[in-house]
Structures are given as structure tokens and as C-alpha cells.
Design an enzyme around this catalytic site. Structure first.
Site, short mmCIF file in Angstrom:
data_model
loop_
_atom_site.label_atom_id
_atom_site.label_comp_id
_atom_site.label_asym_id
_atom_site.label_seq_id
_atom_site.Cartn_x
_atom_site.Cartn_y
_atom_site.Cartn_z
CB ALA A 218 -1.07 0.06 1.24
CG PHE A 222 -1.32 5.38 -0.65
CD1 PHE A 222 -1.78 3.95 -0.93
CD2 PHE A 222 -1.88 6.14 0.31
CE1 PHE A 222 -3.10 3.62 -0.44
CE2 PHE A 222 -3.19 5.83 0.84
CZ PHE A 222 -3.70 4.33 0.60
CB CYS A 272 9.29 -1.14 -4.98
SG CYS A 272 10.59 -2.16 -3.71
CG PHE A 273 7.20 3.12 -6.81
CD1 PHE A 273 7.28 2.74 -5.83
CD2 PHE A 273 7.14 4.45 -7.23
CE1 PHE A 273 7.39 3.62 -4.69
CE2 PHE A 273 7.53 5.40 -6.21
CZ PHE A 273 7.79 4.98 -4.85
#
EC number: 1.1.1.22
Length: 481
Positions: A218, A222, A272-273
Site C-alpha cells: 500500500a 500510494f 518496487c513501484f
């Protein structure tokens, strides 16, 4: 003496364990990896990753209570706490291909731990993993336990490359998830005591396992969402004459929103994203939440749109073709102060220009020619497998790509310059000298908004900056080539 073993000597395992060793001199820390070249580099003067401050941290503890080894079984067997920081790539085939996490390396790690353990172990998830991975790992360990007790914890990392050492020294929070049983709570406390050597107790958060795993996905979703939001606005700014820097500054002044991660750019990258959002999408789909999945998928769609929009600006501005034109790329890493190229927007921009038969010349102060060639030859998602398992296809476009050792040779005789990483040195380049050495008309396409467009226009450049009022040259040109 508490003994820690970390399985995986990459961007997460190496720096994290080095800082734990520095801050906890009474703890023995051993980082193990199957790749002997990587371990040799950790034991040398030239570390395998570039991260400001990392050299000093490693050199202070290495040989005292910080060790790097390929003897995986020995050190897992001796450890009290085993951190697992192995790759969790996106699946490229089979069920969930293109979205789901491939837990092959995680499963291998769990089976090895179960195989070699002679005493009770705390096993800590350090890799980014999909929700419920701990449960799967726990099943493997329990069913292969031979009477040994395993406790599973989730301890996701929240490091930003380029500031990883400072993030580790002074974290916003340390998150530890565990089972809500008496044994689970005791295990959480054991790991909490390691971090409490230097992290204030109010910053060490404890949750159940699933909350910890989902918090990591999360948080990255975000952050990526903020970047895609400002990048979506940047396209509107170009269409209307607004300035995205002014809009982002005004929006960021709202205390509820804040100024961070509101810099318009050619797009987000990093390990990661995209991977974590795809993972989130897959979990939502598996749980019967298609609307939620679509919402997060749109964050990636805007990121892909931003990269293709940038390529289209380059091609349409240069008379709708870059065939046989030299395009200089300043920067290849996905952000400044790191040599990491995983999912860097530069790969897609480069491939887009190569597809139009451009001759691309790349300069990055921290990325090697070998790494650039590897990245441009690789299929999507292959980067997240260990190097020796990455398919090495011949680089068909090699003759169209050259790598320079400095910005001035990269831009010599170029028709256009693309700035793709916000390295500080690009802000202080002698652009008059660069202009004089380029073909005319000379173009600068600033994908990171690091240069002053007005100053470059005064020199003679035609300038495109993401989300800024368009140069008169481009106003009547189509956004899509």
C-alpha cells in the site's frame, strides 16, 4: 551473542544488515548469497552497489561483527534470526503472468532453512512479498520442521535508494508483523529489541502478519499514485499553458497533501513501484475486487503513457523522425545517487527512440556500459531474477547504442539531448559549450525539469520541459507522432 543471517546480498539485504551490524555491536551479522561474485564484491574495496554512506558503514563493521559469505547452509544453521531478502520477480508465464509475484526463490529459501535448521529459528520476511506469503512459508517450514520450532515475522523495508543509509539510521517507522499468539508476540519482541538499539520505541510499529505485508504494498502504491497524479496534470499543463511546478507547489502547500513526490517527470522507475502495484492488482482480482484492481492499474497506465508521451514529443519535434540522428541521453539510472536501473524510464525511452532508428549515446555517472547493454537486451521483468539466470539475448540494437564517459562527448554532434535522471551535475553543465558542439536546430528534452528552459532558449536551444509552457516551436506540433 545473537546471530543473524540474511539470505540475499542485494539492495535491501546488504545495506540493512550493514547498519544493524554497526548499531548492534553485540550481534553477529552474516550476509549470504549464492552469487560468489557479489559476495566477493562485498568483501572488496569496490562494493557491488552504489549508495551514499554505505562504504563507511560496511568498512567499520566488516570483519568485526559483519561478514559476507557463500556458505549459506552453515550460517543459516548457526543463526537465531534468519532474514530472507531474495528476489520476488513478477511472473512472466503461467497463472497470474505479468502481475503475480513469482515466489520460486522464496520457496527455495524456506525449504533450505527447514532442511539445514538444527535449532529453533525466527524467519523474517524482508523481501516485498504478496499478502499471505508468510502463511505459505510457514506451511513449508512446519511440514518440514523435524520437531524444530519456526516463528515467522514480516519486517518490510521502506528504504529509498540514494538515501537508504540515512533512512536506516533514522527511519520514519520500523514495521514488524507477527502472529497474535503468545509465542508470536514474544518473537516480535525479540526483533524489536534488535532495532531498539537505535530506533526510538514509538517508531517501532507492531501489527499482525497480514497488515505488515499489505502495508508495504500500500505504501508503494500510494507513493506511485502521487507521481502518476502529478504526471497526469503535467500533460494538462502542456495543453493549456499552465506550469506544473507552480501547480505542484500550490497543491503541496496544503498540509493535508504535502510537497513530497509531486515532481513531474518522465515517469517513475525502481524495483518496487510497478511490481508492488501489479501484485496489488492481482491480489484484488483474486479476491473478487475488479474495480479496486482497475483503480491501481491506472497508476501504471499513466506511468506508461508519460514515457510514450515523452518519446512522441522527441520524435514529433524533430520533423517527425529521428532515424539516423544522434540523440544524447543524460542519465540512465531511475533516480540520482544510485546506479540502479531496474524499471528505469530510460529503458522505455531508449527503446522507443531505437524503434524509430535513432542513434543513441548514453552517459550516466554510475551506470556501467555492461549494465546498459544488459538492460536494453532484456525482456520485461527478467531483471528481477539472479544475474546467472537472466536470459542473455544478443543485443540487436547494439550498433545503434554507444556509451560515453562524460556529458560533453555524449552530446557532441547530437541533434537532441534527453535528460532522464536528475543527477546534480546536469544542473551545472556548460550548455553553451554543448550547444556549440551540436547539430542545429539543437533540442533539449528535459524529462526531470532540472534545467532552466528560458536560459537554454537564450543560448539557442529548442526546449521541452515536462509540464511547462511549450516552446513556440512545439505549439502546433501533435502530442502523438
Amino acid at each position: 551473542m545473537v546471530k543473524i543471517c540474511c539470505l540475499g546480498a542485494g539492495y535491501v539485504g546488504g545495506p540493512t544488515m550493514a547498519v544493524i551490524a554497526l548499531k548492534c555491536p553485540d550481534v553477529e551479522v552474516v550476509v549470504v548469497d549464492i552469487t560468489s561474485a557479489r559476495i566477493n564484491a562485498w568483501n572488496s574495496e569496490q562494493l557491488p552497489i552504489y549508495e551514499p554512506g554505505l562504504d563507511d558503514v560496511v568498512k567499520e563493521s566488516r570483519g568485526r561483527n559483519l561478514f559476507f559469505s557463500t556458505d549459506i547452509e552453515k550460517h543459516i544453521g548457526e543463526a537465531d534470526i534468519v532474514f530472507v531478502s531474495v528476489n520476488t520477480p513478477t511472473k512472466t508465464q503461467g497463472l497470474g503472468a505479468g502481475k503475480a509475484a513469482d515466489l520460486t526463490y522464496w520457496e527455495c529459501a524456506a525449504r533450505m532453512i527447514a532442511d539445514v535448521a538444527k535449532s529453533d529459528k525466527i524467519v523474517v520476511e524482508k523481501s516485498t512479498v504478496p499478502v499471505k506469503t508468510a502463511e505459505a512459508i510457514e506451511k513449508i517450514l512446519v511440514h518440514n520442521s523435524k520437531g524444530i520450532n519456526f516463528q515467522i515475522l514480516s519486517n518490510p523495508e521502506f528504504l529509498a535508494e540514494g538515501t537508504a543509509i540515512q533512512d536506516l539510521f533514522n527511519p520514519d517507522r520500523v514495521l514488524i508483523g507477527g502472529r497474535e499468539t503468545p509465542e508470536g508476540k514474544k518473537t516480535v519482541q525479540t526483533l524489536k529489541e534488535v532495532y531498539a538499539h537505535w530506533v526510538p520505541e514509538d517508531r517501532i510499529l507492531t501489527t499482525n502478519l497480514w497488515s505488515a505485508e499489505l502495508s508495504k504494498l500500500a505504501a508503494n502504491a500510494f507513493l506511485a499514485q502521487r507521481i502518476s497524479s502529478v504526471n497526469a496534470i503535467s500533460a494538462l499543463c502542456e495543453a493549456t499553458g499552465a506550469n506544473v511546478s507552480e501547480v505542484a507547489y500550490a497543491v503541496g502547500k496544503d498540509a493535508r497533501i504535502g510537497p513530497k513526490f509531486l515532481n513531474a517527470s518522465v515517469g517513475f522507475g525502481g524495483s518496487c513501484f510497478q511490481k508492488d502495484i501489479l501484485n496489488l492488482v492481482y491480489i484484488c482480482e483474486c479476491n473478487g475486487l475488479p474495480e479496486v484492481a482497475q483503480y491501481w492499474k491506472s497508476v501504471i497506465q499513466i506511468n506508461d503513457y508519460q514515457k510514450s508521451r515523452f518519446v512522441n514529443r522527441v520524435v514529433s519535434s524533430m520533423f517527425n523522425t529521428v532515424a539516423n540522428k544522434k540523440i544524447a541521453m543524460l542519465g540512465f539510472a531511475f533516480k540520482k545517487d544510485t546506479g540502479d536501473t531496474r524499471e528505469t524510464p530510460a529503458i522505455d525511452v531508449c527503446n522507443g527512440l531505437l524503434g524509430d532508428k535513432a542513434n543513441v549515446c548514453i552517459y550516466d555517472p554510475q551506470v556501467t556500459e555492461d549494465q546498459i547493454e544488459r538492460d536494453l537486451a532484456m525482456n520485461k521483468f527478467d531483471w528481477d531474477h539472479p544475474t546467472h539466470l537472466q536470459p542473455m539475448s544478443p543485443m540487436a540494437v547494439k550498433k545503434q547504442v554507444t556509451v560515453s564517459s562524460d556529458a560533453y562527448s555524449a552530446t557532441k554532434d547530437a541533434h537532441g539531448v534527453c535528460i532522464l535522471t536528475e543527477w546534480d551535475e546536469f544542473k551545472t553543465l556548460d550548455f553553451t559549450r554543448i550547444y556549440e558542439g551540436m547539430q542545429k536546430p539543437a533540442f533539449v528534452f528535459d524529462g526531470r525539469n532540472v534545467v532552466n528552459p528560458e536560459k537554454l532558449q537564450q543560448i539557442g536551444f529548442i526546449v521541452y520541459s515536462i509540464g511547462k509552457p511549450l516552446d513556440a516551436w512545439m505549439k502546433d506540433m501533435p502530442v502523438v507522432a
